[in-house]
Each structure stands twice: as structure tokens, then as C-alpha cells.
Design a protein around this motif. Structure first.
Motif, PDB file in Angstrom:
ATOM      1  N   LEU A  47       1.078  -1.613  -0.374  1.00 55.44           N
ATOM      2  CA  LEU A  47      -0.004   0.111   0.186  1.00 55.44           C
ATOM      3  C   LEU A  47       0.661   1.385  -0.275  1.00 55.44           C
ATOM      4  O   LEU A  47       1.789   1.089   0.587  1.00 55.44           O
ATOM      5  CB  LEU A  47      -1.123   0.354   1.797  1.00 55.44           C
ATOM      6  CG  LEU A  47      -2.065   0.966   1.034  1.00 55.44           C
ATOM      7  CD1 LEU A  47      -2.900   0.566   0.395  1.00 55.44           C
ATOM      8  CD2 LEU A  47      -2.424   0.989   2.957  1.00 55.44           C
ATOM      9  N   SER A  48       0.588   1.959  -0.832  1.00 56.18           N
ATOM     10  CA  SER A  48       1.691   3.417  -0.718  1.00 56.18           C
ATOM     11  C   SER A  48       1.469   4.511   1.001  1.00 56.18           C
ATOM     12  O   SER A  48      -0.109   4.264   1.331  1.00 56.18           O
ATOM     13  CB  SER A  48       1.126   4.327  -2.121  1.00 56.18           C
ATOM     14  OG  SER A  48      -0.274   4.886  -1.426  1.00 56.18           O
ATOM     15  N   LEU A  49       2.072   4.914   0.297  1.00 55.46           N
ATOM     16  CA  LEU A  49       2.696   5.499   1.730  1.00 55.46           C
ATOM     17  C   LEU A  49       1.206   6.875   2.109  1.00 55.46           C
ATOM     18  O   LEU A  49       0.753   7.100   3.417  1.00 55.46           O
ATOM     19  CB  LEU A  49       3.894   6.024   2.239  1.00 55.46           C
ATOM     20  CG  LEU A  49       4.195   7.399   3.028  1.00 55.46           C
ATOM     21  CD1 LEU A  49       3.612   6.340   4.776  1.00 55.46           C
ATOM     22  CD2 LEU A  49       5.291   7.634   3.579  1.00 55.46           C
ATOM     23  N   GLY A  56       7.497  16.858   4.936  1.00 56.77           N
ATOM     24  CA  GLY A  56       6.824  16.541   6.553  1.00 56.77           C
ATOM     25  C   GLY A  56       6.438  15.302   6.827  1.00 56.77           C
ATOM     26  O   GLY A  56       5.468  15.237   7.752  1.00 56.77           O
ATOM     27  N   LEU A  57       5.913  14.747   5.573  1.00 56.21           N
ATOM     28  CA  LEU A  57       5.734  13.310   6.311  1.00 56.21           C
ATOM     29  C   LEU A  57       7.004  12.493   6.507  1.00 56.21           C
ATOM     30  O   LEU A  57       7.701  11.825   5.562  1.00 56.21           O
ATOM     31  CB  LEU A  57       4.902  12.246   4.965  1.00 56.21           C
ATOM     32  CG  LEU A  57       3.867  11.244   5.637  1.00 56.21           C
ATOM     33  CD1 LEU A  57       3.018  11.777   5.961  1.00 56.21           C
ATOM     34  CD2 LEU A  57       3.596  11.364   3.864  1.00 56.21           C
ATOM     35  N   ASP A  59       6.754  10.110  -3.711  1.00 53.70           N
ATOM     36  CA  ASP A  59       5.339  10.141  -3.258  1.00 53.70           C
ATOM     37  C   ASP A  59       4.524   8.353  -3.494  1.00 53.70           C
ATOM     38  O   ASP A  59       2.824   8.047  -3.570  1.00 53.70           O
ATOM     39  CB  ASP A  59       4.130  10.932  -4.219  1.00 53.70           C
ATOM     40  CG  ASP A  59       4.424  11.228  -5.692  1.00 53.70           C
ATOM     41  OD1 ASP A  59       5.226  10.545  -5.822  1.00 53.70           O
ATOM     42  OD2 ASP A  59       4.027  12.244  -6.081  1.00 53.70           O
ATOM     43  N   SER A  60       5.662   8.051  -4.891  1.00 52.04           N
ATOM     44  CA  SER A  60       5.261   6.286  -5.126  1.00 52.04           C
ATOM     45  C   SER A  60       5.956   4.900  -4.040  1.00 52.04           C
ATOM     46  O   SER A  60       5.442   4.095  -4.163  1.00 52.04           O
ATOM     47  CB  SER A  60       5.937   6.763  -6.179  1.00 52.04           C
ATOM     48  OG  SER A  60       7.122   5.874  -6.237  1.00 52.04           O
ATOM     49  N   LYS A  61       6.020   5.746  -2.693  1.00 55.13           N
ATOM     50  CA  LYS A  61       6.323   5.003  -1.572  1.00 55.13           C
ATOM     51  C   LYS A  61       5.842   4.175  -1.116  1.00 55.13           C
ATOM     52  O   LYS A  61       4.638   4.909  -1.266  1.00 55.13           O
ATOM     53  CB  LYS A  61       7.260   5.589  -0.930  1.00 55.13           C
ATOM     54  CG  LYS A  61       7.599   4.549   0.715  1.00 55.13           C
ATOM     55  CD  LYS A  61       8.095   4.022   0.278  1.00 55.13           C
ATOM     56  CE  LYS A  61       8.657   3.220   2.074  1.00 55.13           C
ATOM     57  NZ  LYS A  61       9.701   1.378   1.621  1.00 55.13           N
TER      58      LYS A  61
END
Length: 466
Positions: free
Chosen positions: A399-401, A425-426, A436-438
Motif C-alpha cells: 500500500l502506498s504511504l 513533513g511526512l 510519493d510512490s513509496k
């Protein structure tokens, strides 16, 4: 830490060392505090009453004579009724004042109210306390006795504990009325503030509660007569109960020399109680509130309150506290430095070095961007203090972060998650994520049990993997 004077070696705690040698106070390592027994040298040449007044820990005393005998050994007690299975931060003041007496060379006794806890003290209460069954009362007695012993037992060999049920269990009503009750004046009892307020209330007061001050008064008489205890201390709301004891000693034993001393209730600058959170009381038992949570509550104290609480709740010298206060006004002051010192000192006193180490480890490890390696026990420490949820492993893997941050409720939307991610900040397990694809991998589950998500420095989410 020790030093030799006139052929004698003395072991001195860090708190004593600061009072003896203020100029070296900042160099005393945190880890040595409370490791050694108190020598009684820190203030034996000063009147303990003066010290308490200087620190804001004195409300009233029954006689000015208490101020004028700084070298006279005193034996002081404070009562703790077992109405819950843990003491809370408000009760800590009684323990701290007992500790000051110990540090000044006196003896101290903690009295557990195994008998009076069956009645319930009406002081400061608008309703009668609910009855406790004997089994619950015994559990509470054992639990709070262990807490007090853990804190003060390492302070001095001049500390002991008693349970008033040990003498009350043999008292017969008719004998008590004949030997004690006839010396109590009803007019005086009714005029006590704790009684008067309840009598004027809609609910009134039961006879059982009305007798409480007489029971506590007899405790003082018994302890004065049979144990040589000549000072009773308590919060300001205990004044009526304490003076009931000094009156009985004077009337029945026809002697002087029994004193009462009260300290202010633990309040914030806005007049509200300090020691309450949205989730309830700030407990002293580590089983009800972890050392980390305890530390964090103290760390959150406002600048308006922190200096006063350093005086009340710690044993730092007044000079050192003044230096901290002065530094807070300087341009180079690092925010929350005073709060950090307060949290460290009080956590050390209550939970010992092991508890402080646990709190500091969790505080450091759970700081976003910290290099400390996380483990599931450290994350579990805060799981009751921050939002948390449970998910199956198959719901998390791949699942993506971004999606995980939204599905757990950490962030409201995917767009908010992506925006925060781009701003740096995440965090996943305290590691900043900029992709963002992590997607969540097996190695991202700490010890195969938990994941820690952070949105900025304060917003966290503990994900337990089932």
C-alpha cells in the motif's frame, strides 16, 4: 558522590550537592541523582519551614514555634487515603514536602488510610465518595504503598510507612465515644470549611463523612502518643482535619508540641488544577501512565507556570532556578529548555533513573528525523498517548504511504498527504519520505509488529499489525 569532613565521609545526592555548592550545580551529571542516600546536610542548618515558604510550598502553620527550632529533630507525617489504585500528580506535593523534611535531617512517615479510606474525606468534594469493597481497598493500599516506598524509600532510612487500619481495627465504638468523642466540640466541627460547604449544599453530608475529621484527628493523637510524631502536613484543604488533631492532643493529653502545616494545592496560573489532562488524572504509577507520558505532560507546562513548578516540584536550588528564569528572558534562549529541565527532574524523582531513561529514549526516538533506531517497545510506549489503529499485514503491504496516511486517519486526503510529502513533513518510522510512490514493504514494519507514521513533528499515528 562523597566528601570528607572532620574524618567522616558523607554521601550526597545531586540535589544536596547543589545546595551545598551552587556554583557547581550545572556540572552535576543527571544520572547520579538519587543514587545515594541523603546525608541530611543540605538544609539541616536552615529551618525547613523557611525553605518551604521560599519555594511556595507553605500555606499555613498552626504555630510560629515551628519556625524557631531549625535544629530540633521533628517527626512528620502525611496521610494518603487509598481511594484509587494510584496516587496522582496532586498527591506528589505531600511526598515532596516529606522529602524536604528528610533532606533537612528530620524523620518522615507516610500514613496509608486503610481505615479512613473506608469512610472517605469530604474535603474539597461535592458528593460523598463511593464505597470501596474490602478487596479493592486492599489492592489500592498495596499499590499506593508501593509507589510511595519506591519514591521515598530510596531517599532516606529515616522514612517509614504505617497503615491506620492497624489500630482502628481494634477500636470499639463505645470506647471511642467515651475516650475521644466527648472531647470533640460539635460547634467547632461544624464550623470547619469542608463541613460547612457540604452542609450548605443540596446533597448535604452524611454522619459518616461528618465523623471523618474526628477519625483523622485521632490518627494524629495516636501517632503523637505512640510514635512520637509531632507534625502533620497536608494540602490546604486539610486544615480543618489537621487542627482537629492538634485540638484533641491538647484536650486529651493536655500537652503542647503538636503542629500542623499545610501546603497550597497544585494549581496552574489560571487557577485550574495541575495534574489533570483530557484523559484524566496524571498518575504516579507507571502501570497507569508510562514515564514517557508523565514526562510529556510536564514538558507541556506553559512558560507562565514553569518557574513556579520548578520551585514546587523539584529540588533544584533557588539560585539555579533564578538562572533558568533569567535565561528565559534572553535572546538566545532555546524554547522549552526550562520545561525540559522540569520534566527531567520530576520524572527522575517519581520514576527513578530507569523511568527517566525510558522517557528520554522514547522522546528522542519518536522525534521525526531522529537517528535513534526504533523498536516496537518504544513505539508501544506512546501507543496510548497518540492515535492508533490496527490493520492486517495484507492490508498494509504494497500500500502506498499516501494511501496508508489517509486510511489510518493521519491525514484527511491524498492531496493533503502529497502536499505534506513535498514539503518534507511526512515520515515513516521517523524517516522523511520524499517519494510519493513509496509503498510499504515488510522491512518497514518495525519488529514485524508496528509502523509509526508522522505528519510534521506532533501528529503521529501508531499502526499495529495484526
Amino acid at each position: 558522590m562523597g566528601f570528607i569532613t572532620r574524618g567522616h565521609t558523607f554521601l550526597v545526592s545531586a540535589a544536596n550537592w547543589r545546595l551545598l555548592f551552587p556554583s557547581t550545580s550545572t556540572s552535576v551529571p543527571l544520572h547520579i541523582r538519587h543514587r545515594y542516600p541523603l546525608s541530611g546536610l543540605c538544609c539541616s542548618r536552615r529551618n525547613v519551614v523557611e525553605i518551604l515558604q521560599e519555594r511556595g510550598l507553605l500555606d499555613s502553620i498552626t504555630s510560629e514555634s515551628l519556625r524557631h527550632s531549625p535544629l530540633t529533630p521533628l517527626k512528620v507525617y502525611c496521610g494518603f487515603d487509598p481511594t484509587a489504585d494510584s496516587l496522582h500528580l496532586g498527591n506528589l506535593l505531600g511526598i515532596i514536602v516529606l522529602s524536604w523534611f528528610l533532606r533537612c535531617g528530620h524523620s518522615a512517615v507516610a500514613l496509608i488510610g486503610g481505615a479512613t479510606g473506608r469512610v472517605g474525606d469530604p474535603s474539597g468534594k461535592t458528593l460523598e465518595r463511593p464505597d470501596l469493597d474490602p478487596a479493592a481497598l486492599d489492592r489500592n493500599v498495596s499499590a499506593i504503598s508501593a509507589t510511595i516506598q519506591r519514591i521515598l524509600g530510596r531517599e532516606s532510612s529515616s522514612f517509614s510507612m504505617l497503615n491506620n487500619y492497624d489500630w482502628w481495627k481494634d477500636v470499639k465504638l463505645l470506647d471511642f465515644l467515651r475516650d475521644v468523642g466527648r472531647f470533640a466540640r460539635v460547634g467547632t466541627m461544624v464550623s470547619k470549611e469542608s463541613v460547612r460547604k457540604r452542609l450548605e449544599s443540596e446533597k448535604g453530608m452524611s454522619y459518616t463523612e461528618f465523623t471523618y475529621q474526628l477519625l483523622q484527628g485521632y490518627d494524629f493523637l495516636y501517632l503523637f502518643r505512640d510514635h512520637g510524631i509531632n507534625v502533620q502536613i497536608g494540602g490546604s484543604d486539610q486544615w480543618g482535619n489537621i487542627t482537629a488533631g492538634t485540638d484533641l492532643i491538647r484536650r486529651i493529653l493536655q500537652v503542647e508540641g503538636a503542629y500542623g502545616l499545610t501546603f497550597p494545592l497544585l494549581l496552574k496560573s489560571d487557577g485550574t488544577k495541575f495534574g489533570k489532562s483530557e484523559d484524566g488524572a496524571i498518575w504516579l504509577s507507571p502501570t497507569l501512565l508510562s514515564p514517557y507520558q508523565f514526562y510529556q505532560y510536564l514538558f507541556s507546562v506553559s512558560d507562565a507556570d514553569v518557574v513556579r513548578f520548578l520551585k514546587i516540584l523539584t529540588f533544584l536550588s533557588i539560585d539555579e532556578i533564578s538562572q533558568i528564569e533569567k535565561s528565559m528572558q534572553g535572546s538566545g534562549y532555546v524554547p522549552n529548555t526550562a520545561q525540559r529541565r522540569l520534566a527531567e527532574e520530576v520524572t527522575l524523582f517519581v520514576h527513578g533513573q530507569e523511568g527517566l531513561d525510558e522517557a528520554l529514549k522514547a522522546t528522542q526516538a519518536l522525534r521525526p528525523g531522529a537517528k535513534a533506531e526504533l523498536d516496537w517497545k518504544t513505539i508501544e510506549t506512546i501507543s496510548e498517548d497518540v492515535p492508533s489503529c490496527s490493520l492486517r499485514q495484507d492490508q498494509v503491504l504494497n500500500l502506498s504511504l499516501v494511501d496508508l496516511s489517509v486510511s489510518t486517519g493521519l491525514l484527511e486526503s491524498k492531496s493533503a498527504a502529497r502536499r505534506l510529502l513535498k514539503q518534507g513533513g511526512l515520515y515513516l518510522n521517523n524517516i522523511r519520505v520524499d517519494n510519493d510512490s513509496k509503498k510499504i514493504e515488510l522491512d518497514d514494519i518495525v519488529d514485524g509488529k508496528v509502523i509509526l507514521l508522522s505528519a510534521g513533528k506532533k501528529n503521529k499515528m501508531v499502526v499495529t499489525i495484526t
